[in-house]
Design a protein around this motif. Structure first.
Motif, PDB file in Angstrom:
ATOM      1  N   ASP A   1      25.695  -4.295   0.913  1.00  8.19           N
ATOM      2  CA  ASP A   1      24.708  -3.556   0.132  1.00  8.19           C
ATOM      3  C   ASP A   1      23.357  -3.427   0.843  1.00  8.19           C
ATOM      4  N   ALA A   2      23.285  -3.860   2.086  1.00  6.64           N
ATOM      5  CA  ALA A   2      21.994  -3.904   2.786  1.00  6.64           C
ATOM      6  C   ALA A   2      21.373  -2.531   3.009  1.00  6.64           C
ATOM      7  N   ARG A   3      22.191  -1.551   3.279  1.00  7.80           N
ATOM      8  CA  ARG A   3      21.776  -0.165   3.468  1.00  7.80           C
ATOM      9  C   ARG A   3      21.110   0.135   4.797  1.00  7.80           C
ATOM     10  N   VAL A   4      20.454  -0.849   5.414  1.00  6.06           N
ATOM     11  CA  VAL A   4      19.733  -0.565   6.664  1.00  6.06           C
ATOM     12  C   VAL A   4      19.905  -1.708   7.662  1.00  6.06           C
TER      13      VAL A   4
ATOM     14  N   SER B   1       0.856  -1.181   0.000  1.00  6.78           N
ATOM     15  CA  SER B   1       0.000   0.000   0.000  1.00  6.78           C
ATOM     16  C   SER B   1       0.897   1.237   0.000  1.00  6.78           C
ATOM     17  N   GLU B   2       0.440   2.274  -0.656  1.00  4.34           N
ATOM     18  CA  GLU B   2       1.217   3.510  -0.724  1.00  4.34           C
ATOM     19  C   GLU B   2       1.443   4.100   0.665  1.00  4.34           C
ATOM     20  N   GLU B   3       0.447   4.012   1.523  1.00  6.55           N
ATOM     21  CA  GLU B   3       0.568   4.579   2.862  1.00  6.55           C
ATOM     22  C   GLU B   3       1.641   3.844   3.667  1.00  6.55           C
ATOM     23  N   ARG B   4       1.610   2.525   3.619  1.00  5.38           N
ATOM     24  CA  ARG B   4       2.616   1.740   4.348  1.00  5.38           C
ATOM     25  C   ARG B   4       4.003   1.974   3.748  1.00  5.38           C
ATOM     26  N   ALA B   5       4.069   2.068   2.418  1.00  4.46           N
ATOM     27  CA  ALA B   5       5.353   2.303   1.755  1.00  4.46           C
ATOM     28  C   ALA B   5       5.957   3.623   2.222  1.00  4.46           C
TER      29      ALA B   5
ATOM     30  N   VAL C   1      12.438   3.394   7.972  1.00  3.39           N
ATOM     31  CA  VAL C   1      13.613   2.574   7.662  1.00  3.39           C
ATOM     32  C   VAL C   1      14.635   3.355   6.857  1.00  3.39           C
ATOM     33  N   GLY C   2      14.178   4.025   5.811  1.00  6.82           N
ATOM     34  CA  GLY C   2      15.071   4.855   5.002  1.00  6.82           C
ATOM     35  C   GLY C   2      16.086   4.059   4.212  1.00  6.82           C
TER      36      GLY C   2
ATOM     37  N   PRO D   1      17.029  -2.559  -5.388  1.00  3.20           N
ATOM     38  CA  PRO D   1      17.016  -1.974  -4.036  1.00  3.20           C
ATOM     39  C   PRO D   1      15.611  -1.673  -3.515  1.00  3.20           C
ATOM     40  N   VAL D   2      14.826  -2.741  -3.390  1.00  3.23           N
ATOM     41  CA  VAL D   2      13.481  -2.650  -2.828  1.00  3.23           C
ATOM     42  C   VAL D   2      13.491  -3.443  -1.525  1.00  3.23           C
TER      43      VAL D   2
END
Length: 159
Positions: A107-110, A19-23, A30-31, A74-75
């Protein structure tokens, strides 16, 4: 090829579950410069479970190829799906897979991806290795602990 069909199924399903809201909320929380579909962790786990049912006889190479294919974009949810897949097949992973896992960590980023990858995939893999493979893997983790890369240091401390 199994991995491409499975990756397409996983990606398509995760997009549909999002959902756009959750995204937007996840991106803010998380960023890390990742993109987000807005699918829940439960949806990710269920989607991977369904993909495993559709492709029940995946070989080691197909599993690792699928994980790499999912990770390549990167999703957040795709990368989490790669981790869930590897968690479910951790007993099939080999010492030689540490190279791939190290690249995933870099490459995890978070931290939200680093921790489950380190704790639920790398740690059990290393824990079951013996002899020269065990020594080599401990050396790899020791190297991670002194790397400039914060994600590798985080992984080393979690292991």
């Amino acid at each position: 090829m199994v991995s491409s069909a499975a990756a397409e199924f996983i990606d398509r399903t995760l997009r549909a579950e999002g959902s756009e809201e959750r995204a937007a909320a996840d991106a803010e929380r998380v960023g890390g410069g990742l993109h987000f579909y807005g699918a829940s962790v439960g949806a990710v786990r269920g989607t991977v479970r369904d993909a495993r049912r559709r492709h029940p006889r995946m070989t080691h190479d197909e599993i690792t190829a699928l994980a790499s294919e999912l990770w390549s974009t990167p999703v957040y949810e795709r990368r989490l799906a790669a981790i869930v897949l590897l968690q479910g097949h951790v007993t099939e992973l080999l010492a030689s897979d540490l190279t791939r896992l190290e690249q995933f960590l870099r490459d995890a980023r978070v931290p939200e991806l680093v921790t489950p990858l380190a704790v639920d995939v790398v740690r059990p893999l290393i824990g079951r290795l013996e002899g020269a493979e065990a020594l080599r893997s401990r050396g790899i983790v020791a190297r991670w602990a002194s790397e400039d890369d914060a994600h590798l240091r985080q992984a080393a401390s979690a292991i």
